[in-house]
Design a protein around this motif. Structure first.
Motif, PDB file in Angstrom:
ATOM      1  N   ALA A   1      -4.720 -11.968  -4.339  1.00  0.00           N
ATOM      2  CA  ALA A   1      -4.244 -10.891  -3.455  1.00  0.00           C
ATOM      3  C   ALA A   1      -4.534  -9.511  -4.028  1.00  0.00           C
ATOM      4  O   ALA A   1      -4.270  -8.504  -3.377  1.00  0.00           O
ATOM      5  CB  ALA A   1      -2.743 -11.055  -3.209  1.00  0.00           C
TER       6      ALA A   1
ATOM      7  N   SER B   1      -3.305  -8.230  -7.083  1.00  0.00           N
ATOM      8  CA  SER B   1      -2.298  -7.609  -7.959  1.00  0.00           C
ATOM      9  C   SER B   1      -2.926  -7.276  -9.307  1.00  0.00           C
ATOM     10  O   SER B   1      -3.704  -8.051  -9.851  1.00  0.00           O
ATOM     11  CB  SER B   1      -1.122  -8.568  -8.165  1.00  0.00           C
ATOM     12  OG  SER B   1      -0.341  -8.123  -9.264  1.00  0.00           O
TER      13      SER B   1
ATOM     14  N   ARG C   1       4.932  -9.920  -1.840  1.00  0.00           N
ATOM     15  CA  ARG C   1       4.089  -9.332  -2.897  1.00  0.00           C
ATOM     16  C   ARG C   1       2.608  -9.447  -2.534  1.00  0.00           C
ATOM     17  O   ARG C   1       1.826  -8.527  -2.797  1.00  0.00           O
ATOM     18  CB  ARG C   1       4.372 -10.031  -4.236  1.00  0.00           C
ATOM     19  CG  ARG C   1       3.634  -9.434  -5.415  1.00  0.00           C
ATOM     20  CD  ARG C   1       4.165  -8.064  -5.788  1.00  0.00           C
ATOM     21  NE  ARG C   1       3.262  -7.360  -6.695  1.00  0.00           N
ATOM     22  CZ  ARG C   1       2.586  -6.252  -6.393  1.00  0.00           C
ATOM     23  NH1 ARG C   1       2.730  -5.666  -5.217  1.00  0.00           N
ATOM     24  NH2 ARG C   1       1.783  -5.705  -7.275  1.00  0.00           N
ATOM     25  N   GLU C   2       2.235 -10.558  -1.908  1.00  0.00           N
ATOM     26  CA  GLU C   2       0.827 -10.720  -1.486  1.00  0.00           C
ATOM     27  C   GLU C   2       0.438  -9.646  -0.477  1.00  0.00           C
ATOM     28  O   GLU C   2      -0.716  -9.231  -0.425  1.00  0.00           O
ATOM     29  CB  GLU C   2       0.618 -12.102  -0.872  1.00  0.00           C
ATOM     30  CG  GLU C   2       0.434 -13.201  -1.896  1.00  0.00           C
ATOM     31  CD  GLU C   2       0.162 -14.551  -1.247  1.00  0.00           C
ATOM     32  OE1 GLU C   2      -0.732 -15.253  -1.702  1.00  0.00           O
ATOM     33  OE2 GLU C   2       0.868 -14.892  -0.267  1.00  0.00           O
ATOM     34  N   ARG C   3       1.390  -9.218   0.331  1.00  0.00           N
ATOM     35  CA  ARG C   3       1.085  -8.159   1.311  1.00  0.00           C
ATOM     36  C   ARG C   3       1.055  -6.783   0.659  1.00  0.00           C
ATOM     37  O   ARG C   3       0.767  -5.796   1.314  1.00  0.00           O
ATOM     38  CB  ARG C   3       2.112  -8.179   2.450  1.00  0.00           C
ATOM     39  CG  ARG C   3       1.946  -9.381   3.391  1.00  0.00           C
ATOM     40  CD  ARG C   3       2.724  -9.186   4.690  1.00  0.00           C
ATOM     41  NE  ARG C   3       4.161  -9.225   4.494  1.00  0.00           N
ATOM     42  CZ  ARG C   3       4.891 -10.331   4.480  1.00  0.00           C
ATOM     43  NH1 ARG C   3       4.314 -11.507   4.646  1.00  0.00           N
ATOM     44  NH2 ARG C   3       6.195 -10.285   4.292  1.00  0.00           N
ATOM     45  N   GLY C   4       1.404  -6.699  -0.632  1.00  0.00           N
ATOM     46  CA  GLY C   4       1.276  -5.438  -1.369  1.00  0.00           C
ATOM     47  C   GLY C   4       2.586  -4.761  -1.698  1.00  0.00           C
ATOM     48  O   GLY C   4       2.606  -3.728  -2.371  1.00  0.00           O
ATOM     49  N   GLU C   5       3.718  -5.309  -1.228  1.00  0.00           N
ATOM     50  CA  GLU C   5       5.003  -4.640  -1.483  1.00  0.00           C
ATOM     51  C   GLU C   5       5.299  -4.639  -2.983  1.00  0.00           C
ATOM     52  O   GLU C   5       5.077  -5.645  -3.671  1.00  0.00           O
ATOM     53  CB  GLU C   5       6.112  -5.376  -0.717  1.00  0.00           C
ATOM     54  CG  GLU C   5       7.410  -4.610  -0.718  1.00  0.00           C
ATOM     55  CD  GLU C   5       8.440  -5.223   0.235  1.00  0.00           C
ATOM     56  OE1 GLU C   5       8.066  -6.094   1.061  1.00  0.00           O
ATOM     57  OE2 GLU C   5       9.619  -4.832   0.140  1.00  0.00           O
TER      58      GLU C   5
ATOM     59  N   ALA D   1      -3.430   2.568  -5.244  1.00  0.00           N
ATOM     60  CA  ALA D   1      -3.153   1.135  -5.081  1.00  0.00           C
ATOM     61  C   ALA D   1      -2.324   0.923  -3.811  1.00  0.00           C
ATOM     62  O   ALA D   1      -1.443   1.740  -3.506  1.00  0.00           O
ATOM     63  CB  ALA D   1      -2.401   0.614  -6.293  1.00  0.00           C
ATOM     64  N   PRO D   2      -2.590  -0.180  -3.069  1.00  0.00           N
ATOM     65  CA  PRO D   2      -1.903  -0.377  -1.786  1.00  0.00           C
ATOM     66  C   PRO D   2      -0.384  -0.339  -1.907  1.00  0.00           C
ATOM     67  O   PRO D   2       0.315   0.103  -1.000  1.00  0.00           O
ATOM     68  CB  PRO D   2      -2.365  -1.778  -1.351  1.00  0.00           C
ATOM     69  CG  PRO D   2      -3.589  -2.066  -2.152  1.00  0.00           C
ATOM     70  CD  PRO D   2      -3.548  -1.222  -3.382  1.00  0.00           C
ATOM     71  N   GLU D   3       0.148  -0.763  -3.058  1.00  0.00           N
ATOM     72  CA  GLU D   3       1.611  -0.825  -3.157  1.00  0.00           C
ATOM     73  C   GLU D   3       2.242   0.564  -3.100  1.00  0.00           C
ATOM     74  O   GLU D   3       3.408   0.701  -2.731  1.00  0.00           O
ATOM     75  CB  GLU D   3       2.058  -1.585  -4.398  1.00  0.00           C
ATOM     76  CG  GLU D   3       1.642  -0.987  -5.704  1.00  0.00           C
ATOM     77  CD  GLU D   3       1.990  -1.928  -6.862  1.00  0.00           C
ATOM     78  OE1 GLU D   3       2.089  -3.143  -6.637  1.00  0.00           O
ATOM     79  OE2 GLU D   3       2.155  -1.426  -7.973  1.00  0.00           O
TER      80      GLU D   3
ATOM     81  N   SER E   1       1.615   2.718  -0.958  1.00  0.00           N
ATOM     82  CA  SER E   1       1.827   3.097   0.438  1.00  0.00           C
ATOM     83  C   SER E   1       3.235   2.703   0.899  1.00  0.00           C
ATOM     84  O   SER E   1       3.686   3.137   1.954  1.00  0.00           O
ATOM     85  CB  SER E   1       0.780   2.445   1.331  1.00  0.00           C
ATOM     86  OG  SER E   1       0.979   1.048   1.357  1.00  0.00           O
ATOM     87  N   TYR E   2       3.931   1.863   0.126  1.00  0.00           N
ATOM     88  CA  TYR E   2       5.313   1.505   0.463  1.00  0.00           C
ATOM     89  C   TYR E   2       6.290   2.598   0.041  1.00  0.00           C
ATOM     90  O   TYR E   2       7.440   2.599   0.461  1.00  0.00           O
ATOM     91  CB  TYR E   2       5.705   0.192  -0.229  1.00  0.00           C
ATOM     92  CG  TYR E   2       5.139  -1.037   0.447  1.00  0.00           C
ATOM     93  CD1 TYR E   2       5.926  -1.819   1.295  1.00  0.00           C
ATOM     94  CD2 TYR E   2       3.823  -1.415   0.244  1.00  0.00           C
ATOM     95  CE1 TYR E   2       5.407  -2.943   1.916  1.00  0.00           C
ATOM     96  CE2 TYR E   2       3.286  -2.537   0.859  1.00  0.00           C
ATOM     97  CZ  TYR E   2       4.089  -3.297   1.693  1.00  0.00           C
ATOM     98  OH  TYR E   2       3.572  -4.412   2.308  1.00  0.00           O
TER      99      TYR E   2
END
Ligand code: SAM
Length: 307
Positions: A21, A23, A68-72, A220-222, A224-225
């Motif tokens: 994913a 990470s 977590r796989e979705r980036g959270e 990093a995509p995370e 964006s949360y």
């Protein structure tokens, strides 16, 4: 549902999934999430890799892995993050506290402790006023008061925790109550430092947004949360910091000091901004343990009789 049953097997499979994913820390993420699902710490988890994992914790772990796989971020999934030896509640209302900010807390605690050692307060004297500008989770304000409480100095200070985000302020209040220090912190919804402050602040702490706007899409995509308001520092990352510097002459005591966390690429730029905007003031930049400039200490300097 994951087919494996032992801690070791689940960690192996989860690490593979999180690696796929994208990470950056798949094994660590898997350990933290499985420990959380089992209600143990990481040491307890790693001590018993052959222990079997029951259906309930395995389902919780599976749900956490999906997120977590979705980036959270792990801190939002677990609902807390360790900072300065304390656990802070974390969710989408505020930025997750980062380890580099602990350096700022240490500097502020040392400054206050030195002031009190050099000039003990007379009984009944007003508390030392400390501003935490952009308090977010309250990580700086709460850690500062907690550290001073361990030194029996918390009665000597009042922290004014400020944020433009009402959501962040609510989370900061929850953390202050959770750590039993809400009696020494006042929460204020405001843009930076309210302008006419009487008496002025002796210490200003600020970890304000400093990511250049153009860098945000590449993070990093995370990230964006996390709230954009906590990250976006304008075209060169210094828009909010510049406005804070401009507010200091009206709000900082003549023997006061401001501690600003800065972006790793802002070491020279912050010194330049202080020289241009605050002639005669001092700016000392110190590096973090990774050797990156991270903390700027700004004070009125000799202009106001300081050595
Ligand atoms: C980088 S986060 C820092 C949060 C926390 N102090 C920490 O160190 O983890 C920046 C915070 O500043 C707040 N903020 C942004 N602009 C602000 C402004 N003009 N006045 C006050 N707070 C602001 C954001 O809402 C966010 O909570």
């Amino acid at each position: 549902m994951l087919p494996a049953f032992t801690v070791g097997e689940l960690l192996g499979l989860a690490t593979e999934r999180l690696t796929a994913a994208g990470s950056a820390s798949p094994r660590l993420d898997a350990e933290l999430l499985l420990a959380h699902a089992l209600g143990v710490d990481r040491t307890g988890l790693l001590t018993y890799p052959e222990a079997s994992v029951g259906d309930g914790p395995r389902e919780s772990f599976e749900a956490a892995l999906d997120r977590r796989e979705r980036g959270e971020p792990v801190a939002y999934i677990r609902g807390f993050r360790e900072f300065h030896g304390l656990a802070f509640a974390t969710d989408g209302r505020a930025l997750i506290p980062r380890p580099e900010t602990e350096h700022l807390v240490d500097a502020a605690v040392d400054d206050v402790a030195t002031r009190l050692a050099n000039a003990p307060r007379a009984p009944g004297a007003p508390a030392i006023r400390i501003a935490d500008v952009g308090t977010g989770t309250g990580a700086i304000a709460v850690s500062l008061v907690s550290a001073l409480r361990r030194r029996r100095m918390d009665d000597e200070v009042l922290v004014i925790a400020i944020d433009v985000s009402e959501d962040a302020l609510q989370l900061a209040r929850e953390n202050a109550v959770g750590h039993g220090v809400a009696d020494r912190i006042v929460f204020v919804a405001a843009d930076l430092l309210p302008h006419h402050v009487d008496p002025p602040y002796t210490v200003v702490c600020a970890n304000l947004p400093y990511v250049p706007s153009g860098d945000l899409p590449g993070l990093a995509p995370e990230l964006s949360y996390e709230p954009a308001l906590a990250l976006d520092g304008g075209p060169d990352g210094l828009d909010v910091v510049r406005r804070l510097l401009d507010a200091l002459p009206r709000t900082l005591a003549s023997d006061g000091v401001a501690f600003l966390e800065i972006g790793a690429g802002h070491g020279e730029a912050i010194a330049h901004e202080v020289a241009v905007r605050l002639p005669g003031w001092r700016c000392r930049v110190t590096n973090d343990l990774a050797g990156l400039p991270r903390l700027a200490r700004v004070d009125p300097g000799e202009r106001n009789g300081r050595d």
